[in-house]
Scaffold this motif. Structure first.
Motif, PDB file in Angstrom:
ATOM      1  N   UNK A   1       5.318  14.310  -3.366  1.00  0.00           N
ATOM      2  CA  UNK A   1       4.527  14.035  -2.174  1.00  0.00           C
ATOM      3  C   UNK A   1       5.329  13.075  -1.318  1.00  0.00           C
ATOM      4  N   UNK A   2       4.943  12.958  -0.057  1.00  0.00           N
ATOM      5  CA  UNK A   2       5.631  12.073   0.882  1.00  0.00           C
ATOM      6  C   UNK A   2       4.758  10.836   1.068  1.00  0.00           C
ATOM      7  N   UNK A   3       5.345   9.673   0.827  1.00  0.00           N
ATOM      8  CA  UNK A   3       4.591   8.430   0.919  1.00  0.00           C
ATOM      9  C   UNK A   3       5.188   7.487   1.950  1.00  0.00           C
ATOM     10  N   UNK A   4       4.306   6.829   2.677  1.00  0.00           N
ATOM     11  CA  UNK A   4       4.663   5.685   3.515  1.00  0.00           C
ATOM     12  C   UNK A   4       4.309   4.462   2.677  1.00  0.00           C
TER      13      UNK A   4
ATOM     14  N   UNK B   1      -0.958   3.276  -9.308  1.00  0.00           N
ATOM     15  CA  UNK B   1      -1.355   1.916  -9.706  1.00  0.00           C
ATOM     16  C   UNK B   1      -0.200   1.219 -10.404  1.00  0.00           C
ATOM     17  N   UNK B   2       0.533   1.960 -11.259  1.00  0.00           N
ATOM     18  CA  UNK B   2       1.718   1.396 -11.909  1.00  0.00           C
ATOM     19  C   UNK B   2       2.762   0.986 -10.876  1.00  0.00           C
ATOM     20  N   UNK B   3       2.943   1.807  -9.854  1.00  0.00           N
ATOM     21  CA  UNK B   3       3.914   1.495  -8.795  1.00  0.00           C
ATOM     22  C   UNK B   3       3.534   0.191  -8.091  1.00  0.00           C
TER      23      UNK B   3
ATOM     24  N   UNK C   1       0.838  -1.199   0.000  1.00  0.00           N
ATOM     25  CA  UNK C   1       0.000   0.000   0.000  1.00  0.00           C
ATOM     26  C   UNK C   1       0.873   1.250   0.000  1.00  0.00           C
ATOM     27  N   UNK C   2       0.427   2.251  -0.722  1.00  0.00           N
ATOM     28  CA  UNK C   2       1.103   3.544  -0.777  1.00  0.00           C
ATOM     29  C   UNK C   2       0.192   4.559  -0.092  1.00  0.00           C
TER      30      UNK C   2
END
Length: 142
Positions: free
Chosen positions: A119-122, A61-63, A17-18
């Protein structure tokens, strides 16, 4: 000036999950009053990470598709033959080889110096999990 380390608590709902944490980080940063310095984010997990990237629905979605293809969860990994915590998560650890546990964002004139598309992603690689932590340390001048 050093500020106390803050903990951002997260709940994840998918195996991979992103999660966009930009707004949460920005709010905590603004409350600090720092005008010059840096914000460091750190994931204290071996199967969850932090990264900067573009927030665009199709790209995300590609990620996800890329991560699922890069290291398939159903491969025969030695780590999964006798898992320490009962989780068949070798693929999660292997994906983590390509990610960062921390990111540091510079601050100038009271602003996080993120690029226009950043953006910052967990990034959760071994979910779902009821609790994940992202630590944030702010250093700078008010």
């Amino acid at each position: 000036m050093f500020f106390p380390c803050e903990t951002i608590l997260l709940r994840t709902a998918a195996p991979i999950e992103i999660i966009d944490v930009t707004a949460t980080v920005r709010t905590a940063f603004q409350e600090s009053g720092v005008v010059q310095g840096q914000v460091t984010l750190f994931s204290p997990h071996t199967t969850a990470f932090v990264c900067l990237n573009e927030k665009e629905h199709m790209l995300q979605r590609d990620m996800l598709d890329f991560l699922h293809r890069l290291v398939p969860a159903d491969s025969d990994f030695r780590h999964n033959r006798d898992p320490v915590d009962g989780r068949l998560n070798a693929h999660s650890h292997l994906l983590g080889l390509f990610m960062n546990a921390s990111e540091t964002i510079p601050v100038a004139d009271g602003q996080l110096l993120l690029g226009g598309w950043q953006s910052i992603f967990f990034i959760e690689l071994d979910g779902p999990r009821d609790e994940r932590r992202l630590l944030m340390q702010i250093i700078g001048e008010q």
